[in-house]
Design a protein around this motif. Structure first.
Motif, PDB file in Angstrom:
ATOM      1  N   VAL A 200       8.586   2.154  -9.641  1.00 36.71           N
ATOM      2  CA  VAL A 200       8.058   3.300 -10.232  1.00 36.71           C
ATOM      3  C   VAL A 200       7.037   3.511  -9.824  1.00 36.71           C
ATOM      4  N   ASP A 201       7.114   4.809  -9.798  1.00 34.59           N
ATOM      5  CA  ASP A 201       5.671   5.778  -9.920  1.00 34.59           C
ATOM      6  C   ASP A 201       5.657   6.987 -10.882  1.00 34.59           C
ATOM      7  N   GLY A 202       4.200   6.164 -10.785  1.00 32.60           N
ATOM      8  CA  GLY A 202       3.517   7.687 -11.421  1.00 32.60           C
ATOM      9  C   GLY A 202       3.209   7.616 -12.807  1.00 32.60           C
TER      10      GLY A 202
ATOM     11  N   LEU B 274       0.973  -1.458  -0.192  1.00 35.28           N
ATOM     12  CA  LEU B 274       0.234   0.021  -0.135  1.00 35.28           C
ATOM     13  C   LEU B 274       0.778   1.385   0.363  1.00 35.28           C
ATOM     14  N   HIS B 275       0.803   1.845  -0.869  1.00 36.29           N
ATOM     15  CA  HIS B 275       1.188   3.151  -1.059  1.00 36.29           C
ATOM     16  C   HIS B 275       0.765   4.942  -0.704  1.00 36.29           C
ATOM     17  N   PHE B 276       1.689   4.968   0.096  1.00 37.48           N
ATOM     18  CA  PHE B 276       1.052   6.361   1.173  1.00 37.48           C
ATOM     19  C   PHE B 276       1.897   7.176   0.520  1.00 37.48           C
ATOM     20  N   ASP B 277       1.581   8.782   0.428  1.00 31.53           N
ATOM     21  CA  ASP B 277       2.469   9.244  -0.492  1.00 31.53           C
ATOM     22  C   ASP B 277       2.507  10.379   0.494  1.00 31.53           C
ATOM     23  N   VAL B 278       3.263  10.974   1.409  1.00 35.45           N
ATOM     24  CA  VAL B 278       3.516  12.048   2.375  1.00 35.45           C
ATOM     25  C   VAL B 278       3.482  13.407   1.851  1.00 35.45           C
TER      26      VAL B 278
ATOM     27  N   VAL C 163       5.318   3.122   2.447  1.00 33.99           N
ATOM     28  CA  VAL C 163       5.812   5.290   2.742  1.00 33.99           C
ATOM     29  C   VAL C 163       6.710   5.771   1.558  1.00 33.99           C
ATOM     30  N   HIS C 164       6.135   6.285   1.258  1.00 29.76           N
ATOM     31  CA  HIS C 164       6.517   7.607  -0.050  1.00 29.76           C
ATOM     32  C   HIS C 164       7.042   9.185   0.871  1.00 29.76           C
ATOM     33  N   ILE C 165       7.993   9.395   0.944  1.00 29.50           N
ATOM     34  CA  ILE C 165       7.942  10.627   1.832  1.00 29.50           C
ATOM     35  C   ILE C 165       7.977  11.941   0.832  1.00 29.50           C
ATOM     36  N   MET C 166       7.307  12.788   0.419  1.00 29.32           N
ATOM     37  CA  MET C 166       7.966  14.232  -0.799  1.00 29.32           C
ATOM     38  C   MET C 166       8.013  14.919   0.194  1.00 29.32           C
ATOM     39  N   ILE C 167       9.131  14.842   1.343  1.00 27.14           N
ATOM     40  CA  ILE C 167       9.173  16.725   2.492  1.00 27.14           C
ATOM     41  C   ILE C 167      10.578  16.906   2.891  1.00 27.14           C
TER      42      ILE C 167
HETATM   43 ZN    ZN Z   1       4.871   7.898  -4.588  1.00 28.03          ZN
END
Ligand code: ZN
Ligand code: DX5
Length: 219
Positions: free
Chosen positions: A178-180, A33-37, A66-70
């Protein structure tokens, strides 16, 4: 062709029925489960964070990817691990030095988590050469991070192939994700390039034929 893992991104889920949507993708065969922060600073959008992860991380059996874009991942890595992240992927571009990157990896590993690093479309994949032996996962962004529903940037394919080659040649234990903009067609291209994990948000959530879509990504 080897079996890929499907990681639905809940950024595209219906937040009025988040648990329903999470259980639906689990039932349909998703393993992660991919969790986009998103913090509204590293990326121009704000999504959700630690309280939501704490709540949902135990409500299913999938891997919490968990993918943290922070900005400043070093400051928050431990909190995301305590909230239930199994894989914590932070951005190469959010770190000021290789030492900082290694410090974040060390924190994630100290919680027995898997450490991932993500690179944006304009970042050269070769910047990761010296880090691959330390990493459990590399997340190749095939869109500019910040939003779901964008179109696939095909430059990601060469990065996937490069990583596959270097990882296999050196026998590193590092997954390629890969993501997007992932759908049936772009997934085929990524699998041919050697990807291990496909993140998909808008292609999966909100569609009646969810099970067929997940099966199609895996075939
Ligand atoms: Zn992502
Ligand atoms: C974008 C996120 C992606 C996004 C994927 O910043 O990291 O995970 O939610 O959404 P789709 O599959 O719709 O491009």
């Amino acid at each position: 062709m080897k079996k890929v893992i499907v990681a639905p991104s809940i950024l595209s889920a219906d937040f009025n029925y988040l648990k329903r949507d999470i259980l639906a993708v689990e039932k349909a065969g998703a393993e992660y489960l991919h969790f986009d922060v998103m913090d509204g600073h590293f990326v121009p959008n704000i999504s959700f964070g630690i309280p939501v992860l704490k709540c949902i991380s135990k409500s299913h059996k999938m891997v919490n990817d968990v993918h943290i874009m922070i900005s400043d991942p070093l400051k928050y890595a431990a909190d995301f691990m305590k909230a239930g992240a199994n894989i914590l992927t932070f951005h190469y571009e959010a770190c000021k030095s290789e030492k900082e990157i290694l410090d974040v990896i060390r924190i994630i590993h100290s919680f027995n988590g898997k450490a991932g690093i993500s690179i944006k479309p304009n970042t050269d994949v070769k910047v990761l050469d010296g880090l691959l032996k330390e990493l459990d996962l590399v997340l190749v962004m095939s869109v500019e991070p910040g939003f779901g529903g964008q179109s696939f940037i095909s430059d990601a394919l060469d990065k996937i192939t490069y990583l596959r080659t270097v990882i296999d040649q050196n026998k590193y234990n590092c997954l390629v994700e890969v993501d997007g903009g992932i759908n049936y067609e772009t997934a085929k291209l990524c699998k041919r390039a050697g990807v291990d994990i496909l993140v998909a948000g808008s292609y999966l959530f909100g569609h009646e034929d969810l099970e067929e879509r997940i099966k199609g990504l895996k075939e």
